[in-house]
Design an enzyme around this catalytic site. Structure first.
Site, PDB file in Angstrom:
ATOM      1  N   HIS A 235      -9.038 -37.183  -9.002  1.00  0.00           N
ATOM      2  CA  HIS A 235      -8.120 -37.408 -10.134  1.00  0.00           C
ATOM      3  C   HIS A 235      -8.315 -36.348 -11.216  1.00  0.00           C
ATOM      4  O   HIS A 235      -7.984 -36.578 -12.386  1.00  0.00           O
ATOM      5  CB  HIS A 235      -8.355 -38.776 -10.817  1.00  0.00           C
TER       6      HIS A 235
ATOM      7  N   ARG B  15      -0.335 -29.815  -5.264  1.00  0.00           N
ATOM      8  CA  ARG B  15      -1.524 -30.630  -5.465  1.00  0.00           C
ATOM      9  C   ARG B  15      -2.388 -30.498  -4.217  1.00  0.00           C
ATOM     10  O   ARG B  15      -1.941 -30.792  -3.102  1.00  0.00           O
ATOM     11  CB  ARG B  15      -1.140 -32.091  -5.660  1.00  0.00           C
TER      12      ARG B  15
ATOM     13  N   ASN C 241       3.498 -32.540  -3.897  1.00  0.00           N
ATOM     14  CA  ASN C 241       2.319 -33.315  -3.506  1.00  0.00           C
ATOM     15  C   ASN C 241       2.572 -33.828  -2.091  1.00  0.00           C
ATOM     16  O   ASN C 241       3.366 -34.755  -1.891  1.00  0.00           O
ATOM     17  CB  ASN C 241       2.129 -34.478  -4.493  1.00  0.00           C
TER      18      ASN C 241
ATOM     19  N   ARG D 143     -10.091 -50.478  -2.807  1.00  0.00           N
ATOM     20  CA  ARG D 143     -11.422 -49.902  -2.572  1.00  0.00           C
ATOM     21  C   ARG D 143     -12.475 -50.705  -3.338  1.00  0.00           C
ATOM     22  O   ARG D 143     -12.226 -51.159  -4.459  1.00  0.00           O
ATOM     23  CB  ARG D 143     -11.490 -48.454  -3.040  1.00  0.00           C
TER      24      ARG D 143
ATOM     25  N   GLU E 149       0.430 -35.836 -14.053  1.00  0.00           N
ATOM     26  CA  GLU E 149      -0.210 -34.872 -13.159  1.00  0.00           C
ATOM     27  C   GLU E 149       0.776 -33.804 -12.686  1.00  0.00           C
ATOM     28  O   GLU E 149       0.408 -32.647 -12.524  1.00  0.00           O
ATOM     29  CB  GLU E 149      -0.801 -35.625 -11.958  1.00  0.00           C
TER      30      GLU E 149
END
Ligand code: ADP
Length: 392
Positions: free
Chosen positions: A177, A88, A7, A236, A379
């Site tokens: 996601h 990823r 990633n 956020r 993940e």
């Protein structure tokens, strides 16, 4: 067979090395401040943590250091043992609905979609190129964050804006996601003991998103054109009235980009609490009676509950609600507050089970109309599994 998942971020590189047949994590590493002075890494192997400071002025050097330490630390005896690498990749536009072998065409598409994910796709490209340079004969697979959500229908993915924004500018809901939502959706048949199901998956991390999933297929998700949309997050805002952007810009003299930066980096838990973007700090403030911390947590719970309610109706019911990611797996008080608000849907809570952190457990009561479970996400394993499926 050893498979590595990678990633690459703009200034970081994470890897996990799996023995894929047994789904065992052999080692993992996190390389930080790549491209910035003061870079360092942490590698976990054999129950030990190895920390080292080493300058990594670009991703190519970071990958060289990573592969060098894999040998030096005895994690592999030869690089030939790494039979495939899964990357990823953040944005696959509306073209990629599943993982793919990385070809020149995929690399060109990553460039093409870089306008849609300017912070992520260029970093992903650097990561792929660096690994390709070091391991030229190893097959590589791309696993897109957006792919799982490509099954949404147009009433879910279209915004009610001028149609040309979609046809000319690729403005639509993409969702993110996806690797985590996909991983969790694959665990649900085992948990429920049936293949047909309606699920609401709550990935609550520092970023957060919910998805409505029917029989493994994504029906809707909370993040949108970018990861700024949906529920409130660590920094956020989640959904707000877009008019606020131009209003705040005109009142403060900030540019639209600066206001957007505030919405991405200075809002959410951090903005409301004024204290921290980390749930643990904000919860400490709440327990000490801090009003803004209390507001931040109440608002967070409300935004999650609002979407659970929406997806319950959209799916026409729900067999299961799943909590996952850092907050979802560990923040027991938040789970309890959310579940209490779902009492009108017949949700009950097993208080004792809800105190368990970080492991798979059913936290609803035996009489609950909807099963509520915590399921740790993975993940990295999902990326390695997809890679294995494509290269074996
Ligand atoms: P990301 O991967 O998006 O950076 P994570 O999934 O690690 O984020 O989630 C980070 C969030 O999870 C933070 O708000 C953090 O406070 C929360 N979290 C992590 N561990 C715990 C814990 N033990 N108890 C409560 N909250 C936790």
């Amino acid at each position: 067979m050893k498979i590595m998942s990678v990633n690459a971020g703009s200034s970081s590189l994470k890897f996990s090395l799996f023995d894929i047949e047994t789904e065992t994590l052999i080692a993992s590493g996190y390389f930080e401040k790549v491209t910035i002075p003061g870079s360092f890494f942490n590698i976990k192997f054999n129950g030990e943590k190895i920390y080292e400071e080493v300058e990594m002025p670009n991703h190519t050097v970071a990958v060289e250091v990573m592969l060098d330490r894999l040998i030096k630390l005895g994690i592999v005896s030869s690089l030939d043992e790494i039979e495939a690498v899964g990357h990823r990749l953040v944005h696959g536009g509306d073209k990629y609905n599943k993982s793919v072998i990385i070809t020149d065409e995929v690399m060109a598409d990553l460039e093409k979609y870089a306008d849609l994910a300017p912070l992520h796709n260029p970093a992903n490209i650097l990561g792929v190129n660096a690994v390709k340079a070091a391991l030229p004969n190893v097959p590589m697979v791309g696993v897109f964050d957006t792919a799982f959500h490509q099954t949404m229908d147009e009433t879910s993915f279209m915004y009610p804006v001028p149609y040309e924004w979609y046809t000319d500018l690729m403005v639509r809901k993409y969702g993110f996601h996806g690797t985590s939502h996909c991983y969790i959706s694959k665990q649900i048949p085992r948990i429920l003991g049936k293949e047909d199901y309606k699920a609401i998956i709550c990935h609550l991390g520092s970023g957060g998103s919910l998805s409505a999933v029917e029989n493994g297929k994504c029906i809707d998700t909370t993040m949108g054109f970018t990861p700024l949309a949906g529920i409130m997050m660590g920094t956020r805002s989640g959904d707000i009235d877009p008019s606020i952007v131009t209003y705040v810009a005109s009142k403060t003299g900030k540019s639209a980009d600066e206001v957007m930066n505030d919405l991405n980096k200075k809002s959410g838990f951090l903005g409301l609490s004024g204290k921290s973007n980390d749930f643990r700090d904000v919860n400490e403030g709440r327990l000490a009676g801090d009003e803004r911390c209390t507001l931040a947590i109440n608002k967070y719970v409300k935004t999650v509950v609002d979407y659970i309610a929406q997806y319950y109706v959209e799916l026409g019911g729900a067999d299961i609600i799943v909590f996952t990611a850092g907050l979802g797996e560990n923040a027991c008080p938040v789970r309890k507050m959310i579940m209490e608000k779902l009492a009108c849907l017949g949700v009950t809570i097993n208080e004792e089970a809800n105190e368990v952190r970080g492991e798979e457990i059913e936290i609803s009561g035996p009489d609950s109309k909807i099963k509520v479970c915590v399921v740790p996400t993975n993940e990295e394993l999902m990326i390695a599994q997809d890679t294995y499926e494509l290269v074996k």
